[in-house]
Design an enzyme around this catalytic site. Structure first.
Site, PDB file in Angstrom:
ATOM      1  N   LYS A  70       0.823  -1.219   0.000  1.00 38.39           N
ATOM      2  CA  LYS A  70       0.000   0.000   0.000  1.00 38.39           C
ATOM      3  C   LYS A  70       0.853   1.264   0.000  1.00 38.39           C
ATOM      4  O   LYS A  70       1.905   1.313   0.628  1.00 38.39           O
ATOM      5  CB  LYS A  70      -0.888   0.033   1.268  1.00 38.39           C
ATOM      6  CG  LYS A  70      -1.881  -1.103   1.344  1.00 38.39           C
ATOM      7  CD  LYS A  70      -2.619  -1.112   2.684  1.00 38.39           C
ATOM      8  CE  LYS A  70      -3.669  -0.022   2.799  1.00 38.39           C
ATOM      9  NZ  LYS A  70      -4.507  -0.221   4.021  1.00 38.39           N
ATOM     10  N   GLY A 105      -8.211   6.847  -2.013  1.00 39.63           N
ATOM     11  CA  GLY A 105      -9.112   6.349  -3.052  1.00 39.63           C
ATOM     12  C   GLY A 105      -8.728   4.966  -3.570  1.00 39.63           C
ATOM     13  O   GLY A 105      -9.087   4.592  -4.678  1.00 39.63           O
ATOM     14  N   VAL A 164     -18.452  11.957   4.099  1.00 42.28           N
ATOM     15  CA  VAL A 164     -19.680  11.958   3.294  1.00 42.28           C
ATOM     16  C   VAL A 164     -20.824  11.292   4.086  1.00 42.28           C
ATOM     17  O   VAL A 164     -21.956  11.769   4.106  1.00 42.28           O
ATOM     18  CB  VAL A 164     -19.458  11.197   1.962  1.00 42.28           C
ATOM     19  CG1 VAL A 164     -20.750  11.118   1.156  1.00 42.28           C
ATOM     20  CG2 VAL A 164     -18.350  11.823   1.143  1.00 42.28           C
ATOM     21  N   GLU A 169      -6.856   3.467   8.541  1.00 43.91           N
ATOM     22  CA  GLU A 169      -6.469   4.877   8.448  1.00 43.91           C
ATOM     23  C   GLU A 169      -7.391   5.742   9.293  1.00 43.91           C
ATOM     24  O   GLU A 169      -8.431   5.284   9.761  1.00 43.91           O
ATOM     25  CB  GLU A 169      -6.474   5.370   6.994  1.00 43.91           C
ATOM     26  CG  GLU A 169      -7.842   5.399   6.348  1.00 43.91           C
ATOM     27  CD  GLU A 169      -7.827   6.115   4.997  1.00 43.91           C
ATOM     28  OE1 GLU A 169      -6.909   6.917   4.724  1.00 43.91           O
ATOM     29  OE2 GLU A 169      -8.758   5.890   4.209  1.00 43.91           O
ATOM     30  N   LEU A 184      -6.456  -9.036   4.179  1.00 47.08           N
ATOM     31  CA  LEU A 184      -7.606  -9.701   4.809  1.00 47.08           C
ATOM     32  C   LEU A 184      -8.567 -10.088   3.696  1.00 47.08           C
ATOM     33  O   LEU A 184      -8.907  -9.261   2.856  1.00 47.08           O
ATOM     34  CB  LEU A 184      -8.261  -8.753   5.826  1.00 47.08           C
ATOM     35  CG  LEU A 184      -7.300  -8.270   6.924  1.00 47.08           C
ATOM     36  CD1 LEU A 184      -7.894  -7.093   7.676  1.00 47.08           C
ATOM     37  CD2 LEU A 184      -6.988  -9.399   7.893  1.00 47.08           C
ATOM     38  N   GLU A 186       1.066  -4.950   4.352  1.00 51.06           N
ATOM     39  CA  GLU A 186       0.090  -5.383   5.348  1.00 51.06           C
ATOM     40  C   GLU A 186      -0.398  -6.770   5.021  1.00 51.06           C
ATOM     41  O   GLU A 186      -0.439  -7.163   3.854  1.00 51.06           O
ATOM     42  CB  GLU A 186      -1.140  -4.456   5.265  1.00 51.06           C
ATOM     43  CG  GLU A 186      -1.167  -3.432   6.328  1.00 51.06           C
ATOM     44  CD  GLU A 186      -2.345  -2.468   6.194  1.00 51.06           C
ATOM     45  OE1 GLU A 186      -2.186  -1.381   6.713  1.00 51.06           O
ATOM     46  OE2 GLU A 186      -3.390  -2.791   5.594  1.00 51.06           O
ATOM     47  N   ARG A 214     -11.453  14.722   9.001  1.00 51.55           N
ATOM     48  CA  ARG A 214     -12.452  15.641   8.447  1.00 51.55           C
ATOM     49  C   ARG A 214     -13.836  15.052   8.660  1.00 51.55           C
ATOM     50  O   ARG A 214     -13.968  13.923   9.119  1.00 51.55           O
ATOM     51  CB  ARG A 214     -12.212  15.794   6.945  1.00 51.55           C
ATOM     52  CG  ARG A 214     -12.226  14.427   6.267  1.00 51.55           C
ATOM     53  CD  ARG A 214     -12.202  14.491   4.771  1.00 51.55           C
ATOM     54  NE  ARG A 214     -11.788  13.241   4.189  1.00 51.55           N
ATOM     55  CZ  ARG A 214     -12.552  12.184   4.002  1.00 51.55           C
ATOM     56  NH1 ARG A 214     -13.815  12.224   4.367  1.00 51.55           N
ATOM     57  NH2 ARG A 214     -12.089  11.074   3.478  1.00 51.55           N
ATOM     58  N   LYS A 262     -17.202   3.970  -1.242  1.00 51.02           N
ATOM     59  CA  LYS A 262     -18.386   3.559  -0.491  1.00 51.02           C
ATOM     60  C   LYS A 262     -19.659   3.879  -1.275  1.00 51.02           C
ATOM     61  O   LYS A 262     -19.732   4.918  -1.931  1.00 51.02           O
ATOM     62  CB  LYS A 262     -18.406   4.283   0.856  1.00 51.02           C
ATOM     63  CG  LYS A 262     -17.207   3.908   1.720  1.00 51.02           C
ATOM     64  CD  LYS A 262     -16.963   4.899   2.826  1.00 51.02           C
ATOM     65  CE  LYS A 262     -15.636   4.586   3.516  1.00 51.02           C
ATOM     66  NZ  LYS A 262     -15.230   5.669   4.427  1.00 51.02           N
ATOM     67  N   ASN A 292      -9.333   9.488   9.027  1.00 49.44           N
ATOM     68  CA  ASN A 292      -9.668  10.664   8.228  1.00 49.44           C
ATOM     69  C   ASN A 292      -9.916  11.839   9.169  1.00 49.44           C
ATOM     70  O   ASN A 292     -10.691  11.725  10.110  1.00 49.44           O
ATOM     71  CB  ASN A 292     -10.906  10.394   7.369  1.00 49.44           C
ATOM     72  CG  ASN A 292     -10.609   9.380   6.283  1.00 49.44           C
ATOM     73  OD1 ASN A 292      -9.526   9.384   5.711  1.00 49.44           O
ATOM     74  ND2 ASN A 292     -11.546   8.509   6.016  1.00 49.44           N
TER      75      ASN A 292
HETATM   76  P1  ADP Z   1      -7.487   4.622   0.715  1.00 45.09           P
HETATM   77  O1  ADP Z   1      -7.013   5.781   1.528  1.00 45.09           O
HETATM   78  O2  ADP Z   1      -6.780   4.503  -0.596  1.00 45.09           O
HETATM   79  O3  ADP Z   1      -8.969   4.578   0.597  1.00 45.09           O
HETATM   80  P2  ADP Z   1      -7.521   2.520   2.777  1.00 45.09           P
HETATM   81  O4  ADP Z   1      -6.343   2.088   3.583  1.00 45.09           O
HETATM   82  O5  ADP Z   1      -8.591   3.291   3.475  1.00 45.09           O
HETATM   83  O6  ADP Z   1      -6.980   3.312   1.491  1.00 45.09           O
HETATM   84  O7  ADP Z   1      -8.184   1.245   2.104  1.00 45.09           O
HETATM   85  C1  ADP Z   1      -9.218   1.370   1.176  1.00 45.09           C
HETATM   86  C2  ADP Z   1      -9.892   0.026   0.977  1.00 45.09           C
HETATM   87  O8  ADP Z   1      -8.942  -0.948   0.513  1.00 45.09           O
HETATM   88  C3  ADP Z   1     -10.488  -0.566   2.243  1.00 45.09           C
HETATM   89  O9  ADP Z   1     -11.777  -0.070   2.529  1.00 45.09           O
HETATM   90  C4  ADP Z   1     -10.498  -2.031   1.857  1.00 45.09           C
HETATM   91  O10 ADP Z   1     -11.570  -2.266   0.950  1.00 45.09           O
HETATM   92  C5  ADP Z   1      -9.193  -2.225   1.088  1.00 45.09           C
HETATM   93  N1  ADP Z   1      -8.055  -2.601   1.982  1.00 45.09           N
HETATM   94  C6  ADP Z   1      -7.187  -1.772   2.609  1.00 45.09           C
HETATM   95  N2  ADP Z   1      -6.305  -2.466   3.377  1.00 45.09           N
HETATM   96  C7  ADP Z   1      -6.625  -3.770   3.243  1.00 45.09           C
HETATM   97  C8  ADP Z   1      -6.083  -5.006   3.787  1.00 45.09           C
HETATM   98  N3  ADP Z   1      -5.038  -5.007   4.622  1.00 45.09           N
HETATM   99  N4  ADP Z   1      -6.692  -6.167   3.417  1.00 45.09           N
HETATM  100  C9  ADP Z   1      -7.736  -6.174   2.562  1.00 45.09           C
HETATM  101  N5  ADP Z   1      -8.275  -5.056   2.023  1.00 45.09           N
HETATM  102  C10 ADP Z   1      -7.749  -3.865   2.341  1.00 45.09           C
END
Ligand code: ADP
Length: 446
Positions: free
Chosen positions: A158, A164, A294, A287, A203, A200, A291, A237, A289
């Site tokens: 990641k 996004g 939505v 993470e 999952l 990571e 702010r 979402k 956020n």
């Molecule tokens: P972004 O800031 O790009 O939205 P996030 O870390 O919030 O990144 O992750 C966005 C989406 O990616 C999560 O809602 C989930 O669907 C998927 N995701 C993130 N991390 C994992 C993980 N460790 N295992 C499986 N899916 C993940």
């Protein structure tokens, strides 16, 4: 309290903020691009200033023009909404230097949470459970394989500056790692100007559950329960609900309290969301956020607390109007994001709304900036409104949602309303039996 607030955003969220300001007797300033001269937020604000041409870069992201609008109108604070400048630490700093209040957390907290590696370290230090993975950035394949051997495949690579869902790559075995690492780094570099990535545990069937928090900036902080945002397409979402159908009261209280304690420990100020993946009874931080989200209305519906009103109170220095014990849960709420898009191809459908009839009645809320005759400009994201429905139980909420969706008419453009009419009758959705991959599988099978 503030005398005048400038709203550095557009669409439904600009209206949402404007309404909270009006209720508090605060004057409002709308800013808009030339493409938004006829927008509802411009019509309803006390004053408005055109800040540039349609491209967001030249208008809604143009700090210089927004500052000038503030100067001209004498606004004493800026609410950034979501997206645009809402998580821009530099913007928060510039406002501070100009004695204008940024309605949001400190620049330092925005910066920490904007770097996912730093965010994860901070969360861990504050006692929040995180996804097992690398301690920091990973640059070479040998190191990546070592981490993968510890946590087990599959792993997810990641981007530290990600957003996004971009810059994410799954690796299923040692053979995949080098290529996944290379692709994730180059995608991250191109999208965010930062090629730092981390690893990571991937999952496989998690739910996305997030906790709404609010801090007073002086060590006080509360949680406002969770939202389940597992229904996603391309990591965006689509349908959000509060509370989560997957949690019981004890689990809900436990994770809420962990998050409230963490933001107290940070001295966090304003609204925030701590996002988790949830699998087999365990929460894993992904993470935070910094702010308003939505999907904040579902939380407002089950707690009856106006989150924007609280943001305004905290930012103006008068503190939160509620304590943890005042945050009582009542019933169930669901939000559908109505986009100007084809309901099965998701191709954007800007254009003029020929006929518009939003639903109403008990427990129905529509947050939208559109009206009959309004032309949706092609320059911005395709969200045209949110239908939020509340019921005493999840079953009542679903019944009401079906009725409200049947009443909702938007003619002249394509919208995602038909998708929600399908979803509300689906057995898995009725049972609350879905994870973050459910919607994409459903759409692929249709
Ligand atoms: P972004 O800031 O790009 O939205 P996030 O870390 O919030 O990144 O992750 C966005 C989406 O990616 C999560 O809602 C989930 O669907 C998927 N995701 C993130 N991390 C994992 C993980 N460790 N295992 C499986 N899916 C993940």
């Amino acid at each position: 309290m503030f005398n005048k607030v400038l709203i550095a955003n557009r669409g439904e969220i600009a209206l949402r903020i404007l309404r909270a300001c009006k209720e508090l007797g605060i004057e409002t300033v709308a800013v808009h691009s030339t493409a938004d001269a006829d927008a509802m937020h411009v019509r309803l604000a006390d004053e408005s200033v055109c800040i540039g041409p349609p491209a967001a870069r030249a208008s809604y992201l143009n700090i210089h023009e927004i500052l000038a609008a503030c100067e001209i109108t004498g606004a004493d604070a800026i609410h950034p909404g979501y997206g645009f400048l809402s998580e821009n630490a530099k913007f928060a700093e510039i406002l501070e230097a100009h004695d204008i209040t940024f309605i949001g957390p400190s620049a330092e907290h925005i910066r920490i949470m904007g770097d996912k590696i730093e965010a994860k370290k901070t969360a861990k230090r504050l006692g929040i459970p995180v996804v097992p993975g690398s301690e920091g950035a990973v640059t070479d394949a040998a190191e990546a394989k070592k981490v993968a051997a510890e946590i087990g495949y599959p792993v997810l690579i990641k981007a530290a500056s990600g957003g996004g869902g971009r810059g994410m790559k799954v690796a299923n075995s040692d053979a995949d790692v080098a290529e996944a690492l290379h692709t994730a780094r180059s995608e991250a570099g191109a999208a965010f100007g930062d090629d730092a990535v981390y690893i990571e545990k991937y999952l496989s069937t998690p739910r996305h559950i997030e906790i709404q928090v609010m801090g007073d900036g002086k060590g006080g902080g509360i949680h406002l329960w969770e939202r389940d945002c597992s229904l996603q397409r391309r990591h965006q979402k689509v349908w959000e609900e509060a509370v989560s159908p997957a949690l019981n009261e004890a689990q809900r209280k436990k994770i809420g309290n962990i998050c409230a304690k963490a933001i107290q420990g940070m001295g966090y100020s304003g609204a925030g969301t701590v996002e988790f993946l949830y699998e087999d009874g365990e929460f894993y931080f992904i993470e935070m956020n910094t702010r308003l989200q939505v999907e904040h209305p579902v939380t407002e519906m089950i707690t009856r607390i106006d989150l924007v009103n609280e943001q305004l109170h905290v930012a103006s220095g008068s503190g939160m109007s509620v304590k943890q014990k005042d945050v009582q849960l009542s019933g169930h709420a669901i939000e559908c994001r109505i986009n100007a898009e084809h309901p099965s191809t998701f191709v954007p459908s800007p254009g003029t709304i020929q006929y518009y009839h939003p639903p109403g009645g008990l427990g129905v809320r529509v947050d939208s900036g559109v009206y009959q005759g309004y032309s949706i400009p092609p320059h911005y994201d395709s969200l045209i409104g949110k239908l939020i429905v509340h019921g005493r139980t999840r079953v009542e909420c679903l019944m009401r949602l079906r009725r409200a969706l049947d009443e909702f008419v938007v003619d002249g453009i394509e919208t995602t309303l038909p998708l929600f009419r399908d979803l509300v009758s689906n057995q898995d959705m009725q049972d609350g039996n879905y994870d973050i991959h459910w919607l994409e599988n459903y759409l692929a099978d249709k």
